[in-house]
Design a protein around this motif. Structure first.
Motif, PDB file in Angstrom:
ATOM      1  N   ALA A 169       4.592   0.048  14.001  1.00 58.42           N
ATOM      2  CA  ALA A 169       3.191  -0.188  14.356  1.00 58.42           C
ATOM      3  C   ALA A 169       2.322   0.812  13.609  1.00 58.42           C
ATOM      4  CB  ALA A 169       2.976  -0.048  15.866  1.00 58.42           C
ATOM      5  N   GLN A 170       1.046   0.496  13.529  1.00 62.20           N
ATOM      6  CA  GLN A 170       0.136   1.322  12.744  1.00 62.20           C
ATOM      7  C   GLN A 170      -0.009   2.726  13.327  1.00 62.20           C
ATOM      8  OE1 GLN A 170      -3.223   2.565  13.146  1.00 62.20           O
ATOM      9  NE2 GLN A 170      -3.245   2.083  15.327  1.00 62.20           N
ATOM     10  N   GLN A 171      -0.190   3.680  12.464  1.00 60.59           N
ATOM     11  CA  GLN A 171      -0.489   5.059  12.819  1.00 60.59           C
ATOM     12  C   GLN A 171      -1.450   5.608  11.768  1.00 60.59           C
ATOM     13  OE1 GLN A 171       3.248   7.391  13.914  1.00 60.59           O
ATOM     14  NE2 GLN A 171       4.176   5.486  13.197  1.00 60.59           N
ATOM     15  N   PHE A 172      -2.588   6.124  12.197  1.00 57.18           N
ATOM     16  CA  PHE A 172      -3.548   6.767  11.292  1.00 57.18           C
ATOM     17  C   PHE A 172      -3.970   5.829  10.157  1.00 57.18           C
ATOM     18  CE2 PHE A 172      -0.428  10.127  12.606  1.00 57.18           C
ATOM     19  CZ  PHE A 172      -1.222  10.715  13.589  1.00 57.18           C
ATOM     20  N   ALA A 173      -4.215   4.563  10.456  1.00 59.54           N
ATOM     21  CA  ALA A 173      -4.441   3.605   9.376  1.00 59.54           C
ATOM     22  C   ALA A 173      -5.690   2.747   9.545  1.00 59.54           C
ATOM     23  CB  ALA A 173      -3.218   2.696   9.228  1.00 59.54           C
ATOM     24  N   PHE A 174      -6.418   2.845  10.657  1.00 58.02           N
ATOM     25  CA  PHE A 174      -7.567   1.960  10.859  1.00 58.02           C
ATOM     26  C   PHE A 174      -8.653   2.187   9.816  1.00 58.02           C
ATOM     27  CE2 PHE A 174      -6.229  -0.011  14.719  1.00 58.02           C
ATOM     28  CZ  PHE A 174      -7.120  -1.040  14.966  1.00 58.02           C
ATOM     29  N   ASP A 175      -8.905   3.434   9.448  1.00 54.29           N
ATOM     30  CA  ASP A 175      -9.965   3.688   8.476  1.00 54.29           C
ATOM     31  C   ASP A 175      -9.631   3.069   7.130  1.00 54.29           C
ATOM     32  OD1 ASP A 175      -7.858   5.487   8.127  1.00 54.29           O
ATOM     33  OD2 ASP A 175      -9.156   7.137   7.504  1.00 54.29           O
ATOM     34  N   ARG A 176      -8.377   3.141   6.719  1.00 53.19           N
ATOM     35  CA  ARG A 176      -7.980   2.549   5.445  1.00 53.19           C
ATOM     36  C   ARG A 176      -7.945   1.023   5.526  1.00 53.19           C
ATOM     37  NH1 ARG A 176      -2.493   5.261   4.221  1.00 53.19           N
ATOM     38  NH2 ARG A 176      -2.441   5.568   6.494  1.00 53.19           N
ATOM     39  N   SER A 177      -7.588   0.506   6.701  1.00 49.57           N
ATOM     40  CA  SER A 177      -7.630  -0.937   6.904  1.00 49.57           C
ATOM     41  C   SER A 177      -9.047  -1.462   6.710  1.00 49.57           C
ATOM     42  CB  SER A 177      -7.142  -1.269   8.316  1.00 49.57           C
ATOM     43  OG  SER A 177      -7.469  -2.584   8.686  1.00 49.57           O
ATOM     44  N   LEU A 178     -10.008  -0.810   7.333  1.00 50.28           N
ATOM     45  CA  LEU A 178     -11.394  -1.267   7.227  1.00 50.28           C
ATOM     46  C   LEU A 178     -11.919  -1.103   5.804  1.00 50.28           C
ATOM     47  CD1 LEU A 178     -12.742   0.069  10.629  1.00 50.28           C
ATOM     48  CD2 LEU A 178     -12.399  -2.323   9.970  1.00 50.28           C
ATOM     49  N   ALA A 179     -11.478  -0.060   5.105  1.00 46.28           N
ATOM     50  CA  ALA A 179     -11.882   0.105   3.710  1.00 46.28           C
ATOM     51  C   ALA A 179     -11.365  -1.058   2.865  1.00 46.28           C
ATOM     52  CB  ALA A 179     -11.365   1.432   3.162  1.00 46.28           C
ATOM     53  N   ALA A 180     -10.129  -1.503   3.146  1.00 45.07           N
ATOM     54  CA  ALA A 180      -9.563  -2.634   2.405  1.00 45.07           C
ATOM     55  C   ALA A 180     -10.317  -3.923   2.701  1.00 45.07           C
ATOM     56  CB  ALA A 180      -8.084  -2.795   2.748  1.00 45.07           C
ATOM     57  N   LEU A 181     -10.724  -4.115   3.943  1.00 44.99           N
ATOM     58  CA  LEU A 181     -11.492  -5.315   4.306  1.00 44.99           C
ATOM     59  C   LEU A 181     -12.896  -5.273   3.718  1.00 44.99           C
ATOM     60  CD1 LEU A 181     -10.333  -5.623   8.021  1.00 44.99           C
ATOM     61  CD2 LEU A 181      -9.861  -7.275   6.198  1.00 44.99           C
ATOM     62  N   ARG A 182     -13.519  -4.113   3.801  1.00 44.11           N
ATOM     63  CA  ARG A 182     -14.886  -3.997   3.275  1.00 44.11           C
ATOM     64  C   ARG A 182     -14.918  -4.101   1.755  1.00 44.11           C
ATOM     65  NH1 ARG A 182     -15.792   0.343   7.699  1.00 44.11           N
ATOM     66  NH2 ARG A 182     -17.338  -0.666   9.055  1.00 44.11           N
ATOM     67  N   GLY A 183     -13.899  -3.556   1.110  1.00 43.67           N
ATOM     68  CA  GLY A 183     -13.890  -3.541  -0.347  1.00 43.67           C
ATOM     69  C   GLY A 183     -13.323  -4.795  -0.981  1.00 43.67           C
ATOM     70  N   GLY A 184     -12.853  -5.730  -0.168  1.00 41.37           N
ATOM     71  CA  GLY A 184     -12.309  -6.965  -0.704  1.00 41.37           C
ATOM     72  C   GLY A 184     -10.879  -6.883  -1.186  1.00 41.37           C
ATOM     73  N   ARG A 185     -10.216  -5.741  -0.991  1.00 35.95           N
ATOM     74  CA  ARG A 185      -8.802  -5.658  -1.355  1.00 35.95           C
ATOM     75  C   ARG A 185      -7.973  -6.623  -0.517  1.00 35.95           C
ATOM     76  NH1 ARG A 185     -10.833  -3.443  -4.952  1.00 35.95           N
ATOM     77  NH2 ARG A 185     -10.354  -1.414  -5.896  1.00 35.95           N
ATOM     78  N   VAL A 186      -8.435  -6.873   0.707  1.00 38.76           N
ATOM     79  CA  VAL A 186      -7.832  -7.905   1.561  1.00 38.76           C
ATOM     80  C   VAL A 186      -8.882  -8.979   1.801  1.00 38.76           C
ATOM     81  CG1 VAL A 186      -6.882  -8.442   3.824  1.00 38.76           C
ATOM     82  CG2 VAL A 186      -6.212  -6.318   2.681  1.00 38.76           C
ATOM     83  N   ASP A 187      -8.596 -10.170   1.333  1.00 37.83           N
ATOM     84  CA  ASP A 187      -9.483 -11.319   1.488  1.00 37.83           C
ATOM     85  C   ASP A 187      -8.911 -12.196   2.599  1.00 37.83           C
ATOM     86  OD1 ASP A 187     -11.039 -13.571   1.308  1.00 37.83           O
ATOM     87  OD2 ASP A 187     -10.507 -14.047  -0.766  1.00 37.83           O
ATOM     88  N   THR A 188      -9.633 -12.302   3.716  1.00 35.80           N
ATOM     89  CA  THR A 188      -9.141 -13.077   4.856  1.00 35.80           C
ATOM     90  C   THR A 188      -9.695 -14.500   4.901  1.00 35.80           C
ATOM     91  OG1 THR A 188     -10.930 -12.309   6.300  1.00 35.80           O
ATOM     92  CG2 THR A 188      -8.939 -10.946   6.197  1.00 35.80           C
ATOM     93  N   SER A 189     -10.482 -14.882   3.932  1.00 40.02           N
ATOM     94  CA  SER A 189     -11.079 -16.226   3.960  1.00 40.02           C
ATOM     95  C   SER A 189      -9.984 -17.287   3.980  1.00 40.02           C
ATOM     96  CB  SER A 189     -11.995 -16.432   2.752  1.00 40.02           C
ATOM     97  OG  SER A 189     -11.286 -16.274   1.536  1.00 40.02           O
ATOM     98  N   GLY A 190     -10.154 -18.251   4.851  1.00 37.79           N
ATOM     99  CA  GLY A 190      -9.189 -19.335   4.970  1.00 37.79           C
ATOM    100  C   GLY A 190      -7.975 -19.023   5.798  1.00 37.79           C
ATOM    101  N   MET A 191      -7.850 -17.793   6.301  1.00 35.53           N
ATOM    102  CA  MET A 191      -6.645 -17.419   7.038  1.00 35.53           C
ATOM    103  C   MET A 191      -6.710 -17.813   8.510  1.00 35.53           C
ATOM    104  SD  MET A 191      -5.680 -13.812   5.134  1.00 35.53           S
ATOM    105  CE  MET A 191      -4.478 -13.348   6.362  1.00 35.53           C
ATOM    106  N   ILE A 192      -7.890 -17.822   9.107  1.00 36.22           N
ATOM    107  CA  ILE A 192      -8.001 -18.302  10.490  1.00 36.22           C
ATOM    108  C   ILE A 192      -8.083 -19.821  10.450  1.00 36.22           C
ATOM    109  CG2 ILE A 192      -9.413 -18.367  12.570  1.00 36.22           C
ATOM    110  CD1 ILE A 192     -10.248 -15.515  12.038  1.00 36.22           C
ATOM    111  N   THR A 193      -7.038 -20.456  10.927  1.00 40.00           N
ATOM    112  CA  THR A 193      -6.958 -21.912  10.880  1.00 40.00           C
ATOM    113  C   THR A 193      -7.103 -22.563  12.256  1.00 40.00           C
ATOM    114  OG1 THR A 193      -4.546 -21.733  10.980  1.00 40.00           O
ATOM    115  CG2 THR A 193      -5.549 -21.977   8.792  1.00 40.00           C
TER     116      THR A 193
END
Length: 354
Positions: free
Chosen positions: A287-311
């Motif tokens: 499970a995640q540890q010390f990773a929320f800030d980097r997760s949000l950076a990836a979402l904000r910066g487009g490194r993770v594109d979630t478009s089309g994933m919620i079906t």
């Protein structure tokens, strides 16, 4: 308020509960979107250490409805996500920097009330303000954080050739962050072509369709991609049938990462001589540890594109259908939208305007 409440494995009801009031240092979050994942399916079966009565839901995107004494941030009206775990900071694992293994851990959605409800309480200091993100993007913060931690554990070398089993939401996030983290080549193997197409669109170098009932049948095609084997093989399925073929696909000195959650009583046959002879490494990521800030950076910066994933989107009244959707090959990501005026009871195409 309405909330899903379990009193034992496989037995839940849509209950009417009082809206909780935030105490010192707490905030009341109105749930906008809550993700449904494989962990919730395991919890439904009584696995993963649930405490009853239980309201599951650990992937939450919401808005602050009220704050308790001593809270200056976040403020009422802020959209937030929150780390669903709180550790004691004093036990041996906490003192070794492993809060996910805290002896006294509080995990909302597992042993404390979670987000499959209209409102949920949490600590203000575990919140992250995400008013700049759409709630259906922000809801990926926790699963992306888990992937970030998985890559921390993996410690991949730049240029590594990676084979990833699974193209669900976790697999799609892994594929994107593996590329962003320096993988030389990423191959995704899964039994659903539509999900593989999405993985290819998200940057996978190769995609291989495998048989759900016979993963071994794809072995020759996978070996053709890697030649003398993959530097890294990651299982994001939790399937023992998949795990059984992973060791043979590693090159000398390769690393196997067990990321997907198998049933607690599942058993995997590992050939110890191969681990010894070829100096293989086997790792797990919990499970995640010390990773929320980097997760949000990836979402904000487009490194993770979630478009089309919620079906698939469901209201609380259709929670059973949401659980069933997680096991449906046509579903990539299912979410609960608690407010009935904005919720759907099926796929993206069936969703009403919010």
């Amino acid at each position: 308020m309405k909330a899903i409440v379990y009193d034992r494995p496989r037995h839940f009801e849509l209950a009417e509960l009082p809206v909780p009031e935030p105490g010192q240092g707490e905030v009341l979050v109105k749930v906008l979107v809550a993700g449904v994942c494989g962990t919730d399916a395991h919890l439904h079966e009584g696995e993963f250490g649930p405490t009853y009565p239980l309201t599951p839901g650990h992937e939450v995107s919401g808005v602050i409805a009220a704050v308790g004494a001593g809270v200056s941030t976040p403020a009422v009206g802020d959209r937030v996500v929150f780390d669903n775990t709180a550790s004691c900071g004093r036990c041996p694992e906490c003192r070794r920097g492993r809060p996910a293994f805290c002896h006294h851990i509080l995990a909302q959605g597992v042993n404390a009330p979670g987000g499959f409800a209209e409102y949920v309480l949490t600590d203000a200091d575990r919140c992250f303000v995400v008013s700049d993100l759409d709630p259906e993007v922000a809801v990926f913060a926790e699963p992306v954080a888990c992937v970030v931690h998985g890559l921390d554990v993996l410690a991949m070398q730049p240029g590594d050739r990676v084979l990833l089993f699974g193209a669900g939401p976790t697999g799609l996030v892994l594929a994107q962050l593996l590329r962003a983290s320096g993988a030389g080549d990423v191959t995704v193997a899964a039994p659903t072509q539509a999900k593989l197409d999405l993985a290819a669109a998200r940057g996978a170098d190769h995609v291989v369709l495998i048989e759900r009932s016979d993963p071994w049948s794809s072995g020759d095609r996978l070996r053709a991609v890697a030649g003398d084997g993959f530097d890294v093989v990651i299982d994001a399925t939790g399937s023992v049938g998949v795990l059984d073929q992973t060791i043979s696909l590693l090159r000398v000195g390769g690393t196997m990462l067990v990321y997907g959650m198998a049933a607690e009583n599942a058993r995997w046959s590992i050939p110890p001589y191969e681990v010894f002879r070829r100096e293989l490494v086997i790792k797990g990521s919990f499970a995640q540890q010390f990773a929320f800030d980097r997760s949000l950076a990836a979402l904000r910066g487009g490194r993770v594109d979630t478009s089309g994933m919620i079906t698939h989107r469901f209201d609380l009244e259709h929670y059973a259908d949401a659980l069933a959707a997680v096991a449906d090959s046509s579903c990539i990501k299912a979410v609960i939208v608690p407010t009935s005026a904005t919720a759907a009871t099926g796929t993206t195409e069936e969703r009403g305007d919010s």
